[in-house]
Design an enzyme around this catalytic site. Structure first.
Site, mmCIF file in Angstrom:
data_model
loop_
_atom_site.group_PDB
_atom_site.id
_atom_site.type_symbol
_atom_site.label_atom_id
_atom_site.label_comp_id
_atom_site.label_asym_id
_atom_site.label_seq_id
_atom_site.Cartn_x
_atom_site.Cartn_y
_atom_site.Cartn_z
ATOM 1 N N LYS A 2 0.497 -1.165 0.080
ATOM 2 C CA LYS A 2 -0.140 0.165 0.033
ATOM 3 C C LYS A 2 0.794 1.747 -0.103
ATOM 4 O O LYS A 2 0.484 1.993 0.812
ATOM 5 C CB LYS A 2 -0.667 -0.516 1.287
ATOM 6 C CG LYS A 2 -1.839 -1.533 0.722
ATOM 7 C CD LYS A 2 -2.953 -1.214 2.448
ATOM 8 C CE LYS A 2 -4.433 -1.965 2.327
ATOM 9 N NZ LYS A 2 -3.697 -3.223 2.248
ATOM 10 N N ASP B 199 3.919 7.340 -0.808
ATOM 11 C CA ASP B 199 4.613 8.076 -0.243
ATOM 12 C C ASP B 199 5.588 9.334 -1.399
ATOM 13 O O ASP B 199 4.292 9.325 -2.029
ATOM 14 C CB ASP B 199 5.873 7.496 0.412
ATOM 15 C CG ASP B 199 6.537 8.049 1.668
ATOM 16 O OD1 ASP B 199 6.985 9.442 1.334
ATOM 17 O OD2 ASP B 199 7.036 7.263 2.337
ATOM 18 N N GLN C 125 -14.996 -10.794 6.650
ATOM 19 C CA GLN C 125 -14.951 -9.694 5.707
ATOM 20 C C GLN C 125 -17.012 -9.163 6.205
ATOM 21 O O GLN C 125 -17.434 -8.293 5.638
ATOM 22 C CB GLN C 125 -14.344 -8.397 5.421
ATOM 23 C CG GLN C 125 -13.222 -8.123 5.623
ATOM 24 C CD GLN C 125 -11.926 -7.473 5.256
ATOM 25 O OE1 GLN C 125 -12.577 -6.455 4.556
ATOM 26 N NE2 GLN C 125 -11.235 -7.378 4.689
ATOM 27 N N GLY D 163 -17.821 -10.665 2.729
ATOM 28 C CA GLY D 163 -18.516 -10.257 0.907
ATOM 29 C C GLY D 163 -18.934 -11.327 1.699
ATOM 30 O O GLY D 163 -18.220 -12.688 1.425
ATOM 31 N N GLY E 102 -8.017 -13.874 2.414
ATOM 32 C CA GLY E 102 -7.565 -14.971 3.731
ATOM 33 C C GLY E 102 -7.737 -15.265 4.868
ATOM 34 O O GLY E 102 -7.357 -16.608 4.534
ATOM 35 N N ARG E 103 -7.427 -14.920 6.020
ATOM 36 C CA ARG E 103 -7.983 -15.973 7.305
ATOM 37 C C ARG E 103 -9.122 -16.645 7.057
ATOM 38 O O ARG E 103 -8.980 -17.571 7.696
ATOM 39 C CB ARG E 103 -8.564 -14.441 8.095
ATOM 40 C CG ARG E 103 -7.397 -13.393 8.929
ATOM 41 C CD ARG E 103 -8.173 -12.876 9.626
ATOM 42 N NE ARG E 103 -9.034 -11.945 8.899
ATOM 43 C CZ ARG E 103 -9.416 -10.708 9.289
ATOM 44 N NH1 ARG E 103 -9.197 -10.532 10.585
ATOM 45 N NH2 ARG E 103 -10.214 -9.349 8.845
#
Ligand code: BMP
Length: 254
Positions: free
Chosen positions: A88, A91, A214, A216, A232-233
């Site tokens: 992500k 900068d 989450q 979805g 992921g999880r």
């Protein structure tokens, strides 16, 4: 071949649009050796059902980019998968370029960045280095968490055209203009996936995280226009990760 096409090829040959987010919970110092072993075990079990692996700070922080991570990336690529670094990046351009150079040197095929910093002296040096090294850039466009409405969902006035539009629409347009390989739109927001899809017209792919834990839905996100699902999880914390990956794949193929 560009990253965008490499992903298409990988998804086609593995018959899977799944990107595994190789995330694990925090471990205290005396237990950190287990993280690499856990990651390798999950990869071994799940690699037939995925097309790419996304690595986040969850792994780069405890394992180190040029110790554990570059070996893991080698394993991932050895299994015929692509490796995406979820940095992500956010900068000034000079810093973005160096961050990306290190991750690309560690073997990553693509990197995730935040378009909020703008082009000149922001994203441009990152896109330049990715182009020079033939790697991909994926831009955040609408994140999956609830609070994302405050930033990605806000209405902005384009400083050049004076046009009023939602932030995520502006990011989707910039993704096209800048030649991004893909964008991230949360699987929790299928209506936004559909809207972004209309803008991208398949010139950049949609990566959707937020499936499972989450809230979805895999089928809903694919139906709305997501090209890839980042999971992921739901997989990494399962007692039988391969079965969960297979179940998700089955649900979208249905
Ligand atoms: P999970 O399936 O466990 O919720 O993990 C999703 C992964 O995708 C995490 O690594 C998270 O940091 C990342 N992610 C996300 O969940 N939503 C976004 O909008 C962007 C992300 O990178």
């Amino acid at each position: 071949m560009s990253f965008k096409y490499k992903m298409q090829e990988s998804a086609r040959s593995k018959h899977s649009p799944l990107v595994l987010a190789l995330d694990f919970p925090f471990e205290p110092a005396d237990n950190r050796n287990n993280i690499l072993i856990k990651a390798q075990k999950i990869l071994q079990a799940v690699h037939p059902y995925i097309s790419a692996v996304k690595i986040n700070h969850h792994l780069t922080l405890p394992l180190g980019t040029f110790d554990g991570i570059s070996n893991l990336v080698e394993q991932i690529r050895g299994q015929g998968l692509l490796a995406i670094m979820d940095a992500k990046i956010n900068d000034i351009g000079a810093s973005n370029q160096i961050i990306a150079e290190y991750y690309f040197a560690a073997g990553f095929d693509a990197i995730i960045a935040n378009p909020f910093v703008g082009w000149e002296e922001g994203m441009k040096p990152l896109f330049d280095v990715a182009k020079r090294l033939n790697r991909g850039v994926i831009l955040l466009t609408y994140m999956s968490h609830k609070g994302a409405t405050e930033g990605y969902g806000q209405t902005i006035i384009d400083p050049i055209t004076g046009e009023q539009m939602p932030q995520y629409i502006s990011f989707a347009k910039k993704a096209l203009q800048w030649g991004a390989d893909g964008v991230v739109v949360g699987a929790t927001r299928p209506e936004k996936i559909a809207e972004v899809k209309l803008i991208l017209r398949n010139k950049a792919a949609i990566y959707s995280p937020g499936v499972g834990v989450q809230g979805g839905g895999a089928e809903t996100a694919i139906h709305a226009g997501a090209n890839y699902l980042i999971v992921g999880r739901e997989i990494t914390t399962a007692s039988k990760p391969a079965e969960v990956a297979q179940r998700i794949l089955f649900s979208i193929k249905e």
